[in-house]
Design an enzyme around this catalytic site. Sequence first.
Site, short mmCIF file in Angstrom:
data_model
loop_
_atom_site.label_atom_id
_atom_site.label_comp_id
_atom_site.label_asym_id
_atom_site.label_seq_id
_atom_site.Cartn_x
_atom_site.Cartn_y
_atom_site.Cartn_z
N HIS A 69 -5.42 -1.96 2.55
CA HIS A 69 -5.79 -2.65 3.67
C HIS A 69 -6.70 -3.77 3.33
O HIS A 69 -6.93 -4.61 3.95
CB HIS A 69 -6.37 -1.81 4.80
CG HIS A 69 -5.31 -0.79 5.40
ND1 HIS A 69 -4.06 -1.26 5.81
CD2 HIS A 69 -5.16 0.59 5.57
CE1 HIS A 69 -3.43 -0.08 6.21
NE2 HIS A 69 -4.01 0.93 6.10
N ARG A 70 -7.36 -3.51 2.10
CA ARG A 70 -8.41 -4.55 1.76
C ARG A 70 -7.48 -6.04 1.24
O ARG A 70 -8.10 -6.83 1.47
CB ARG A 70 -9.08 -4.21 0.68
CG ARG A 70 -10.32 -3.17 0.90
CD ARG A 70 -10.96 -2.93 -0.28
NE ARG A 70 -11.95 -1.73 -0.07
CZ ARG A 70 -11.83 -0.62 -0.43
NH1 ARG A 70 -10.91 -0.12 -1.29
NH2 ARG A 70 -12.85 0.34 -0.01
N ALA A 71 -6.28 -5.90 1.24
CA ALA A 71 -5.53 -7.02 0.52
C ALA A 71 -5.56 -8.25 2.02
O ALA A 71 -5.87 -9.18 1.96
CB ALA A 71 -4.19 -6.67 0.35
#
Length: 347
Positions: A259-261
Amino acid sequence: MADDIYPFPLLAMVGQTELKTALILGLINPQVGGILLSGPYGVGKTTAVRGLLDVMPFVTREHPDADGKTLVERMRLIELPLNARLEDVVGGINERIAIEQHVVRLEEGILARAHGNVLYVDEINLLDQAVVDAILDAAAQGRTFVRRGAMVRLFPSQFVLIGSMNPEEGALRPQILDRFGLRVWVAPVADHRARLEIYRRARDFRNDPVGFRQGYAAQTAALAEEIMIAREILPHVTIPPELEEQALALVQQLHIPSHRAEIALLEGARARAAADFRNVVNAEDIRRIAPLALTWRHSDWFERHTAGVQAEQETIAAALDKLFPLTDTGRRRSRRSTVRQIEEGHA
């Protein structure tokens, strides 16, 4: 910056568009989550990072000697030595005071000194794993705990993290790689004329650093001012909902698990909009930032593992349906437990 330190001007670097862009966006919006520079030796990674000294934004800090007083000063560049020990990084007991005064005092380490500044970790892939873990924990939590027996002290540690590495020397663990929001492959400049220009500028800087820097002083000052303006604009920058949806669709289409993307992608887009003096993100921002935010995030192993987990869950579900078929529970309760709401996707 000390008078005798003359960094090579960032804008004097030939080419390396993504490198310069990522570093500038990191100063504008620390929420991009740090920057990783990967490339062979001698392509200007450390030179570019040190060039940030000329364009560091001003920040407000608490005065260390007087309660309630603040001062305004430029962000600093804190470089982590390759041979740094865990105690140097996190903090520990002041041995001199302990020996001379018989007083045990916990003092700050490099992470605390990096608070409100830029922390540069060169050759991050060669650091001791415990040191790397401490840096990443501080970057994620914004604070550092120093523990020695029953003594505990807390230091704030919010900083812009920049790491660099030569992949020939070894890879980073996926856990570490994922923590960096923007990633740049710093490739050698291929064009013959450009490489010759690199040599000429390096020679001129070595022979007369003050005169060479003067030639880029106006551009550098303008960039420093733009970074300050962009930091003021950033809190007001919004992303249209349809662009958020498209950005997430891009991440999912590329089968990126972390989800850091999307956080790095959207926060980087906000920083670019602010750098362009706009308060609304557009499609070009997404296009420009996507290669920086999404590189090295795809995982073939994760896809194979996910497929295996899904297959196993389907087998379990089929067995459950056969032996424990769902039945109507009849009377509906007036109140649904939180656990049931979670199971049904309502909490």
